[in-house]
Design an enzyme around this catalytic site. Structure first.
Site, PDB file in Angstrom:
ATOM      1  N   HIS A 118      -8.309   1.959  -5.736  1.00 10.82           N
ATOM      2  CA  HIS A 118      -7.534   1.108  -4.887  1.00 10.82           C
ATOM      3  C   HIS A 118      -6.032   1.453  -5.087  1.00 10.82           C
ATOM      4  O   HIS A 118      -5.485   1.427  -6.260  1.00 10.82           O
ATOM      5  CB  HIS A 118      -7.892  -0.376  -5.372  1.00 10.82           C
ATOM      6  CG  HIS A 118      -9.360  -1.006  -5.166  1.00 10.82           C
ATOM      7  ND1 HIS A 118      -9.897  -0.958  -3.848  1.00 10.82           N
ATOM      8  CD2 HIS A 118     -10.488  -0.898  -6.185  1.00 10.82           C
ATOM      9  CE1 HIS A 118     -11.351  -1.054  -4.154  1.00 10.82           C
ATOM     10  NE2 HIS A 118     -11.619  -1.166  -5.549  1.00 10.82           N
ATOM     11  N   LEU A 119      -5.503   1.281  -4.146  1.00 15.11           N
ATOM     12  CA  LEU A 119      -4.070   1.422  -4.044  1.00 15.11           C
ATOM     13  C   LEU A 119      -3.142   0.245  -4.873  1.00 15.11           C
ATOM     14  O   LEU A 119      -2.373   0.555  -5.670  1.00 15.11           O
ATOM     15  CB  LEU A 119      -3.380   1.862  -2.599  1.00 15.11           C
ATOM     16  CG  LEU A 119      -3.795   2.949  -1.980  1.00 15.11           C
ATOM     17  CD1 LEU A 119      -3.966   2.582  -0.448  1.00 15.11           C
ATOM     18  CD2 LEU A 119      -2.754   4.378  -2.195  1.00 15.11           C
ATOM     19  N   TYR A 136       0.813  -1.349   0.164  1.00 14.83           N
ATOM     20  CA  TYR A 136      -0.045  -0.043   0.078  1.00 14.83           C
ATOM     21  C   TYR A 136       0.820   1.155  -0.080  1.00 14.83           C
ATOM     22  O   TYR A 136       0.328   2.481  -0.141  1.00 14.83           O
ATOM     23  CB  TYR A 136      -0.923   0.121   1.446  1.00 14.83           C
ATOM     24  CG  TYR A 136      -2.002  -1.181   1.193  1.00 14.83           C
ATOM     25  CD1 TYR A 136      -2.957  -1.154   0.023  1.00 14.83           C
ATOM     26  CD2 TYR A 136      -2.097  -2.029   2.117  1.00 14.83           C
ATOM     27  CE1 TYR A 136      -3.731  -2.401   0.020  1.00 14.83           C
ATOM     28  CE2 TYR A 136      -2.913  -3.333   2.079  1.00 14.83           C
ATOM     29  CZ  TYR A 136      -3.970  -3.230   1.040  1.00 14.83           C
ATOM     30  OH  TYR A 136      -4.657  -4.391   0.878  1.00 14.83           O
ATOM     31  N   HIS A 182     -15.291  -5.701  -1.395  1.00 15.22           N
ATOM     32  CA  HIS A 182     -15.609  -7.209  -1.749  1.00 15.22           C
ATOM     33  C   HIS A 182     -16.745  -7.751  -0.987  1.00 15.22           C
ATOM     34  O   HIS A 182     -16.976  -9.195  -0.878  1.00 15.22           O
ATOM     35  CB  HIS A 182     -14.190  -8.103  -1.392  1.00 15.22           C
ATOM     36  CG  HIS A 182     -13.028  -7.308  -1.823  1.00 15.22           C
ATOM     37  ND1 HIS A 182     -12.996  -6.814  -3.393  1.00 15.22           N
ATOM     38  CD2 HIS A 182     -11.940  -6.993  -1.179  1.00 15.22           C
ATOM     39  CE1 HIS A 182     -11.583  -6.247  -3.208  1.00 15.22           C
ATOM     40  NE2 HIS A 182     -11.186  -6.276  -1.859  1.00 15.22           N
TER      41      HIS A 182
HETATM   42  C1  DQA Z   1      -7.567  -1.990  -1.169  1.00 15.04           C
HETATM   43  C2  DQA Z   1      -7.634  -3.288  -1.645  1.00 15.04           C
HETATM   44  C3  DQA Z   1      -8.718  -4.162  -0.864  1.00 15.04           C
HETATM   45  O1  DQA Z   1      -8.552  -5.608  -1.335  1.00 15.04           O
HETATM   46  C4  DQA Z   1      -8.143  -4.188   0.499  1.00 15.04           C
HETATM   47  O2  DQA Z   1      -9.034  -4.937   1.548  1.00 15.04           O
HETATM   48  C5  DQA Z   1      -7.747  -2.981   1.094  1.00 15.04           C
HETATM   49  C6  DQA Z   1      -7.221  -1.664   0.556  1.00 15.04           C
HETATM   50  C7  DQA Z   1      -6.461  -1.198  -1.866  1.00 15.04           C
HETATM   51  O3  DQA Z   1      -6.520   0.075  -2.038  1.00 15.04           O
HETATM   52  O4  DQA Z   1      -5.607  -1.698  -2.562  1.00 15.04           O
HETATM   53  O5  DQA Z   1      -8.026  -2.600   2.279  1.00 15.04           O
HETATM   54  O6  DQA Z   1      -8.928  -1.239  -1.354  1.00 15.04           O
END
Ligand code: DQA
Length: 157
Positions: free
Chosen positions: A112-113, A28, A92
């Protein structure tokens, strides 16, 4: 957006994103949520745009925020025109968060990061993507700035 008030974007972040910078940084990144919000604030300022940030680990708190800014508030400055959302793990799982976004009928960009499609199979499905105006994943923090730049252009037209 009305002629009487500036564009207003709501930026929402879901569960565990308060830990950005410390949480699995190899996935992340090292930027904190505050760093990301500062970058977005600087862009918004340049475009005389209002931006409201909210992060919560609670699904219901996120829903209340969407209801408030999207539909319920009577205060003009609190009304929003679009949403940038990283629902995090709720991506999800959450029908109710999806329903809240649909209820307010505002365009939203899903961010999403990480590239969720290159990760575990359970991350490949999103309850949001089919209704999102755009989905950005795998660009790290740049995903948020890209989403904001996109919305600024969209509403400038
Ligand atoms: C996320 C991806 C998700 O699967 C995960 O549960 C996150 C971060 C991302 O920013 O990549 O908490 O949303």
């Amino acid at each position: 957006m009305t002629a009487t008030r500036p564009l207003h974007i709501l930026v929402l972040n879901g569960a565990n994103l308060n830990l950005l910078g410390k949480r699995e940084p190899e996935i992340y990144g090292y930027q904190t949520l505050y760093d990301i919000e500062q970058d977005l604030t600087n862009i918004a300022k340049k475009h005389s745009t209002n931006i409201t940030f909210y992060q919560s680990n609670s699904e219901s708190a996120l829903i209340d925020k969407i209801h408030h800014h999207g539909l319920l508030t009577g205060i003009d400055e609190e009304k929003i025109d679009a949403v940038i959302i990283n629902p995090a793990g709720f991506t999800h799982t959450s029908v109710v968060l999806r329903d809240a976004l649909l209820a307010i009928n505002k365009p939203f960009v899903e961010v999403h990061l990480s590239n969720v499609h290159s990760r575990e199979p359970f991350r490949h499905h999103s309850y949001f993507s089919d209704k999102a105006e755009a989905v950005i994943c795998g660009l790290g923090a740049m995903g948020y700035t890209s989403a904001l730049n996109y919305l600024l252009q969209k509403f400038a037209k």
